[in-house]
Design an enzyme around this catalytic site. Sequence first.
Site, PDB file in Angstrom:
ATOM      1  N   GLY A  12       0.849  -1.195   0.000  1.00  0.00           N
ATOM      2  CA  GLY A  12       0.000   0.000   0.000  1.00  0.00           C
ATOM      3  C   GLY A  12       0.884   1.244   0.000  1.00  0.00           C
ATOM      4  O   GLY A  12       2.102   1.173  -0.256  1.00  0.00           O
ATOM      5  N   GLY A  15       3.980   1.129   2.535  1.00  0.00           N
ATOM      6  CA  GLY A  15       5.035   0.188   2.146  1.00  0.00           C
ATOM      7  C   GLY A  15       5.787   0.673   0.913  1.00  0.00           C
ATOM      8  O   GLY A  15       7.026   0.647   0.857  1.00  0.00           O
ATOM      9  N   PHE A 117     -13.117  19.272   4.925  1.00  0.00           N
ATOM     10  CA  PHE A 117     -13.341  17.940   5.487  1.00  0.00           C
ATOM     11  C   PHE A 117     -13.690  18.094   6.962  1.00  0.00           C
ATOM     12  O   PHE A 117     -13.490  19.161   7.544  1.00  0.00           O
ATOM     13  CB  PHE A 117     -12.060  17.091   5.321  1.00  0.00           C
ATOM     14  CG  PHE A 117     -12.218  15.925   4.377  1.00  0.00           C
ATOM     15  CD1 PHE A 117     -12.768  16.098   3.119  1.00  0.00           C
ATOM     16  CD2 PHE A 117     -11.799  14.651   4.739  1.00  0.00           C
ATOM     17  CE1 PHE A 117     -12.899  15.022   2.245  1.00  0.00           C
ATOM     18  CE2 PHE A 117     -11.929  13.565   3.872  1.00  0.00           C
ATOM     19  CZ  PHE A 117     -12.489  13.755   2.625  1.00  0.00           C
ATOM     20  N   GLN A 230     -12.453   3.389  14.414  1.00  0.00           N
ATOM     21  CA  GLN A 230     -13.279   4.411  13.766  1.00  0.00           C
ATOM     22  C   GLN A 230     -14.439   3.811  12.983  1.00  0.00           C
ATOM     23  O   GLN A 230     -14.247   2.885  12.196  1.00  0.00           O
ATOM     24  CB  GLN A 230     -12.433   5.254  12.810  1.00  0.00           C
ATOM     25  CG  GLN A 230     -13.262   6.328  12.106  1.00  0.00           C
ATOM     26  CD  GLN A 230     -12.405   7.446  11.556  1.00  0.00           C
ATOM     27  OE1 GLN A 230     -11.850   7.336  10.480  1.00  0.00           O
ATOM     28  NE2 GLN A 230     -12.279   8.519  12.310  1.00  0.00           N
ATOM     29  N   HIS A 232     -17.096   4.931  10.226  1.00  0.00           N
ATOM     30  CA  HIS A 232     -17.368   6.019   9.288  1.00  0.00           C
ATOM     31  C   HIS A 232     -18.869   6.250   9.253  1.00  0.00           C
ATOM     32  O   HIS A 232     -19.631   5.295   9.185  1.00  0.00           O
ATOM     33  CB  HIS A 232     -16.846   5.657   7.896  1.00  0.00           C
ATOM     34  CG  HIS A 232     -16.707   6.845   6.991  1.00  0.00           C
ATOM     35  ND1 HIS A 232     -17.794   7.516   6.488  1.00  0.00           N
ATOM     36  CD2 HIS A 232     -15.612   7.482   6.521  1.00  0.00           C
ATOM     37  CE1 HIS A 232     -17.368   8.526   5.734  1.00  0.00           C
ATOM     38  NE2 HIS A 232     -16.044   8.531   5.746  1.00  0.00           N
ATOM     39  N   LEU A 242     -17.916   2.597   1.063  1.00  0.00           N
ATOM     40  CA  LEU A 242     -17.783   3.949   1.579  1.00  0.00           C
ATOM     41  C   LEU A 242     -18.403   4.984   0.649  1.00  0.00           C
ATOM     42  O   LEU A 242     -18.203   4.952  -0.561  1.00  0.00           O
ATOM     43  CB  LEU A 242     -16.294   4.280   1.761  1.00  0.00           C
ATOM     44  CG  LEU A 242     -16.063   5.644   2.413  1.00  0.00           C
ATOM     45  CD1 LEU A 242     -16.374   5.586   3.883  1.00  0.00           C
ATOM     46  CD2 LEU A 242     -14.649   6.117   2.186  1.00  0.00           C
ATOM     47  N   THR A 244     -17.704   8.640   0.468  1.00  0.00           N
ATOM     48  CA  THR A 244     -16.661   9.501   1.036  1.00  0.00           C
ATOM     49  C   THR A 244     -17.192  10.722   1.792  1.00  0.00           C
ATOM     50  O   THR A 244     -18.222  11.304   1.430  1.00  0.00           O
ATOM     51  CB  THR A 244     -15.694   9.987  -0.074  1.00  0.00           C
ATOM     52  OG1 THR A 244     -14.825  10.968   0.478  1.00  0.00           O
ATOM     53  CG2 THR A 244     -16.423  10.621  -1.253  1.00  0.00           C
ATOM     54  N   GLU A 245     -16.412  11.116   2.803  1.00  0.00           N
ATOM     55  CA  GLU A 245     -16.707  12.342   3.556  1.00  0.00           C
ATOM     56  C   GLU A 245     -16.751  13.555   2.619  1.00  0.00           C
ATOM     57  O   GLU A 245     -17.367  14.576   2.930  1.00  0.00           O
ATOM     58  CB  GLU A 245     -15.611  12.524   4.608  1.00  0.00           C
ATOM     59  CG  GLU A 245     -15.865  13.630   5.587  1.00  0.00           C
ATOM     60  CD  GLU A 245     -14.955  13.518   6.799  1.00  0.00           C
ATOM     61  OE1 GLU A 245     -14.922  12.440   7.430  1.00  0.00           O
ATOM     62  OE2 GLU A 245     -14.265  14.496   7.104  1.00  0.00           O
ATOM     63  N   ARG A 276     -15.756  12.477  12.637  1.00  0.00           N
ATOM     64  CA  ARG A 276     -16.513  11.252  12.340  1.00  0.00           C
ATOM     65  C   ARG A 276     -17.143  10.599  13.560  1.00  0.00           C
ATOM     66  O   ARG A 276     -18.233  10.042  13.467  1.00  0.00           O
ATOM     67  CB  ARG A 276     -15.583  10.240  11.659  1.00  0.00           C
ATOM     68  CG  ARG A 276     -15.225  10.698  10.292  1.00  0.00           C
ATOM     69  CD  ARG A 276     -14.236   9.777   9.646  1.00  0.00           C
ATOM     70  NE  ARG A 276     -13.973  10.289   8.305  1.00  0.00           N
ATOM     71  CZ  ARG A 276     -13.073   9.810   7.483  1.00  0.00           C
ATOM     72  NH1 ARG A 276     -12.324   8.774   7.859  1.00  0.00           N
ATOM     73  NH2 ARG A 276     -12.898  10.322   6.296  1.00  0.00           N
ATOM     74  N   HIS A 344     -14.381   1.481   9.876  1.00  0.00           N
ATOM     75  CA  HIS A 344     -13.660   2.081   8.759  1.00  0.00           C
ATOM     76  C   HIS A 344     -12.153   2.117   8.965  1.00  0.00           C
ATOM     77  O   HIS A 344     -11.391   1.892   8.024  1.00  0.00           O
ATOM     78  CB  HIS A 344     -14.179   3.510   8.570  1.00  0.00           C
ATOM     79  CG  HIS A 344     -13.528   4.257   7.450  1.00  0.00           C
ATOM     80  ND1 HIS A 344     -13.610   3.845   6.144  1.00  0.00           N
ATOM     81  CD2 HIS A 344     -12.792   5.394   7.436  1.00  0.00           C
ATOM     82  CE1 HIS A 344     -12.957   4.703   5.365  1.00  0.00           C
ATOM     83  NE2 HIS A 344     -12.430   5.639   6.128  1.00  0.00           N
ATOM     84  N   GLU A 368      -1.415   2.361   8.456  1.00  0.00           N
ATOM     85  CA  GLU A 368      -2.552   2.064   9.326  1.00  0.00           C
ATOM     86  C   GLU A 368      -2.262   0.970  10.348  1.00  0.00           C
ATOM     87  O   GLU A 368      -2.887   0.928  11.403  1.00  0.00           O
ATOM     88  CB  GLU A 368      -3.787   1.712   8.478  1.00  0.00           C
ATOM     89  CG  GLU A 368      -5.058   1.757   9.305  1.00  0.00           C
ATOM     90  CD  GLU A 368      -6.324   1.583   8.496  1.00  0.00           C
ATOM     91  OE1 GLU A 368      -6.339   1.915   7.293  1.00  0.00           O
ATOM     92  OE2 GLU A 368      -7.322   1.116   9.072  1.00  0.00           O
ATOM     93  N   ARG A 379      -9.486   9.641  14.258  1.00  0.00           N
ATOM     94  CA  ARG A 379      -8.748  10.230  13.132  1.00  0.00           C
ATOM     95  C   ARG A 379      -9.626  11.196  12.353  1.00  0.00           C
ATOM     96  O   ARG A 379     -10.800  10.921  12.116  1.00  0.00           O
ATOM     97  CB  ARG A 379      -8.272   9.117  12.197  1.00  0.00           C
ATOM     98  CG  ARG A 379      -7.727   9.638  10.892  1.00  0.00           C
ATOM     99  CD  ARG A 379      -7.214   8.528  10.033  1.00  0.00           C
ATOM    100  NE  ARG A 379      -8.246   7.744   9.381  1.00  0.00           N
ATOM    101  CZ  ARG A 379      -8.817   8.052   8.215  1.00  0.00           C
ATOM    102  NH1 ARG A 379      -8.501   9.163   7.579  1.00  0.00           N
ATOM    103  NH2 ARG A 379      -9.713   7.249   7.681  1.00  0.00           N
ATOM    104  N   SER A 384      -5.224  10.053   7.127  1.00  0.00           N
ATOM    105  CA  SER A 384      -4.616   8.727   7.086  1.00  0.00           C
ATOM    106  C   SER A 384      -3.722   8.563   5.864  1.00  0.00           C
ATOM    107  O   SER A 384      -2.602   8.036   5.954  1.00  0.00           O
ATOM    108  CB  SER A 384      -5.680   7.642   7.084  1.00  0.00           C
ATOM    109  OG  SER A 384      -5.047   6.417   6.846  1.00  0.00           O
ATOM    110  N   LEU A 385      -4.214   9.042   4.714  1.00  0.00           N
ATOM    111  CA  LEU A 385      -3.341   8.998   3.536  1.00  0.00           C
ATOM    112  C   LEU A 385      -2.062   9.761   3.867  1.00  0.00           C
ATOM    113  O   LEU A 385      -0.953   9.353   3.504  1.00  0.00           O
ATOM    114  CB  LEU A 385      -4.054   9.620   2.332  1.00  0.00           C
ATOM    115  CG  LEU A 385      -5.242   8.818   1.783  1.00  0.00           C
ATOM    116  CD1 LEU A 385      -5.897   9.554   0.618  1.00  0.00           C
ATOM    117  CD2 LEU A 385      -4.806   7.426   1.328  1.00  0.00           C
TER     118      LEU A 385
END
Length: 567
Positions: A12, A15, A117, A230, A232, A242, A244-245, A276, A344, A368, A379, A384-385
Amino acid sequence: MLYHDVLIVGGGLSGLRAAVGLCEKYDVGLVSKVHPIRSHSIAAQGGINAALANNPDARDDTPEKHTFDTVKGGDYLGDQDAVEIMCKEAPVIVYEMEHWGCPFSRFPDNTIAQRPFGGAGYPRTCFSADITGHVLLNTLYERSVYKDVKVYSEHVVLALVTDGNLCHGAIVLDQIKGEIIPVAAKATVFATGGYGRVYLYSTNALSNTGSGIGIPFRAGVPVKDMEFVQFHPTSLIGTNILMTEACRGEGGYLLNNKGERFMERYAAKAMELAPRDIVSRSIQTEIEEGRGFEHELGKYVQLDLRHLGAQKIMERLPGIRRICLDFIGIDPIYEPIPIMPSQHYSMGGIDTNEKSETVVKGFYAAGECACVSVHGANRLGGNSLLDTIVFGKLASISVDQYLQSDGFKPDEKLLMSKKAEVEHKIKQLNSGGSQRPFKILDELRLTMSNLAGIFRTKDELQQALSKIIELKERYKKVNVSSSKIYMNYELIGAWELESMLDVGHIIVLGALLREESRGAHSRRDFPMRRDAEWLKHTVATIGKDGEPNISYKGVTITKYEPMERKY
Ligand SMILES: Cc1cc2nc3c(=O)[nH]c(=O)nc-3n(C[C@H](O)[C@H](O)[C@H](O)COP(=O)(O)OP(=O)(O)OC[C@H]3O[C@@H](n4cnc5c(N)ncnc54)[C@H](O)[C@@H]3O)c2cc1C
């Protein structure tokens, strides 16, 4: 046996970023259960936070303000020194990704576009329509191909090899050749993602089992803050895909069965863009108090995008519209989307510091699966990204420093004896036991979703704990149809189930002991945050009996004294 200077587990964002940072100088091997671009990072939709101040409404945004929002959003459990590092690095890594070719959406002046956001004082979420994870992951994957990173896809890590103080590598199952291979490495980085599939209702990919948390836990590495899970607010009913927010960031409303924008009752200022944890609890409360909608697939509230208009929906949220059309035959241009909260994200994980180091020398974790902790008890969307790329990068810097100062050679005997242990355990999984792995997994998931969800009580958590202890007993008699290693998903599932049971056990135990409500951990029987007793991280280590032992450690507070969270 395979040899690499550095073994990275996980393809991901975290990594790949670690691999790209190390591959010019060292021999890097990247092992991943799925092809890197099938990692869950690919599914990220809404965006990545960085205080670039590109939005005309955010000219005075700064990394300090991003730090404060993150600390407050996390209900003051985040380590503030680490949060500060992440938020300062944010503009650096976003521009680095841009220079590596990531096609971000743009403002008319050609700067990277930013949207509002949840829990953020400014519109600071950079994005590419609603496929941000897709573009970031493909950019990093292309870079790893260009830099010749050696990737082993369809390879599953089964065990970590440590001598207590030092990490020597891992034992890997090659699904295609059907072999068990010890991989000797001077440094090992886990970037294995979250554990969402320990829950029945989750937005996560099926591959997110959390084995990358259970494996180091059983090798003696502590894990931290696992009770903070978390949920969502907006997943598509019946599928838990999902929504998205960014739907709310672009202006979407949440409506109950009376047509009310009910967030007014819970967060009058931030409304749909409260953090959230607050929005999920609000939806759950509306449903419990009879203001939700009924459907054969469950109770829900509505996410209404209609007033945004067709053009904005098609431009900013085309993937969301497609998912709604394909999966439930609803077009959000004309109809509200039926949504419910679901699991989530994992705030907790492998206990690391701000350098991605663990207590075991030569063993690192990022993304994560790790808990630095920057997200504290909850979060913020878009962070997170950011965490994956920042701490993937910082892990590569730490590994580089470690390899420069250490002439360490992995112990081949130790690796071979761990391999033999793994092979013996695989045979045992096919020795006529009475328990089926999928049955135990189903019961675990149901237990987690029903008894360790958005709202928690002592009674329910105790029931969950007893159930998990029963499932762990039954796991000792688990049986798979074949112990052949070639493409045997049942065997891998049974192997990973051990980690999933450990992960569930640690979540529930931490949640039962934490007698307060903080961020995503909400106890009906202890509704207040209790800083005097509970402003501390939960640490779980494996005891001699193989069961988790819980202890606590302090939270680093630098500039921001805990205050009441109001939105
Ligand atoms: C649907 C969805 C949307 C999201 N949207 C956003 C968003 O807009 N913004 C945001 O900030 N965050 C978002 N998130 C969260 C964010 O995407 C993830 O937290 C992040 O991408 C995780 O990246 P990672 O590198 O840690 O792990 P992942 O991308 O999950 O990758 C894990 C890797 O580990 C490998 N692996 C795992 N276990 C093993 C094993 N035992 N052996 C070998 N390999 C193993 C897998 O093959 C995989 O390659 C979203 C999450 C979801 C589920």
